[in-house]
Design a protein around this motif. Sequence first.
Motif, mmCIF file in Angstrom:
data_model
loop_
_atom_site.group_PDB
_atom_site.id
_atom_site.type_symbol
_atom_site.label_atom_id
_atom_site.label_comp_id
_atom_site.label_asym_id
_atom_site.label_seq_id
_atom_site.Cartn_x
_atom_site.Cartn_y
_atom_site.Cartn_z
ATOM 1 N N LEU A 17 0.805 -1.214 0.000
ATOM 2 C CA LEU A 17 0.000 0.000 0.000
ATOM 3 C C LEU A 17 0.844 1.272 0.000
ATOM 4 N N TYR A 42 -3.857 -10.305 -0.667
ATOM 5 C CA TYR A 42 -5.319 -10.259 -0.795
ATOM 6 C C TYR A 42 -6.012 -11.068 0.297
ATOM 7 N N ILE A 45 -5.867 -8.698 3.506
ATOM 8 C CA ILE A 45 -6.769 -7.545 3.535
ATOM 9 C C ILE A 45 -8.221 -7.995 3.690
ATOM 10 N N CYS A 217 -0.897 5.651 2.230
ATOM 11 C CA CYS A 217 -1.030 4.518 1.309
ATOM 12 C C CYS A 217 -0.966 5.063 -0.111
ATOM 13 N N LEU A 220 -2.760 4.139 -3.598
ATOM 14 C CA LEU A 220 -4.116 4.540 -3.962
ATOM 15 C C LEU A 220 -4.132 5.785 -4.829
ATOM 16 N N SER A 231 -9.176 -5.816 -9.675
ATOM 17 C CA SER A 231 -8.747 -5.784 -8.281
ATOM 18 C C SER A 231 -9.857 -5.189 -7.411
ATOM 19 N N LEU A 236 -9.408 -2.118 -0.983
ATOM 20 C CA LEU A 236 -8.116 -1.475 -0.755
ATOM 21 C C LEU A 236 -8.281 -0.150 -0.017
ATOM 22 N N TYR A 237 -9.271 0.643 -0.412
ATOM 23 C CA TYR A 237 -9.472 1.936 0.241
ATOM 24 C C TYR A 237 -9.929 1.741 1.681
#
Length: 246
Positions: A17, A42, A45, A217, A220, A231, A236-237
């Motif tokens: 990240l 993955y 997370i 991060c 992003l 993805s 992710l956010y």
Amino acid sequence: RHSVDRVECLCIVLRRLSSPSRWSDLEEHFGRSGSASSQIFYATIKLLVVKWGSLLSEWRVEFMKERVVLHSSRIAEAGAFPEKCVGFVDGTALFVSRPGGGLQRVYYSGHKRRHAVKFLNVLTPDGLFLYLFGPWEGRRHDMTLYHKSGLDDVLPGALVVAGEQHYLYGDAAFMIRPWLQATFCGSLTKQQGQCNSTMKVPRSAVEWGFKDVKQTCFALDFARQLKTRESPVGLLYRVAALVWNL
């Protein structure tokens, strides 16, 4: 299929990240193949969101009620004209790579002139995320996200403390409620103009939060790697917001 320590799992997540690097660039760093690091990333997370995602996806009524006095006093000390403000609500757009499959119009934000996914965020005066809703298509309006989130049903009772109505503050895109106030727009009176001016500095906590998440991060902020059909961009956010809160 991989034997990996939990600390290494977290290190892989933070390293990935922190900068938009390729998996092949991290092979020497972690001593694992790019495919193995990707699988670990993955899986980790997803586990983080399953275990701790409720800290962002649910409105913690008692947690907020314990802090409304502190938050409102800090905002008042910053020179805010209205009283009883305890936080700020706003939408943010996370820019993504141009999607295929006939989704370009859906993800295109006419306001930002970019393809994006949108989130609705509630931040406290210290710039931390209290509530996060999304992702939604980039073309959606902030008030649409507000209604979809269900906050309009939660806030009336959640922000009444000791018989006093507290509220969140947003920009001119939001409608006025007893528990939701917004920037005055149009032809302003002198008092309305003063109110807008005094709220500019406290409300910058929202922008600080958005900025700091992307600076912490940095991956992003690299739209070419955020491909919505390849993805989990929203995941992710959400993990990035958890990392920033930590």
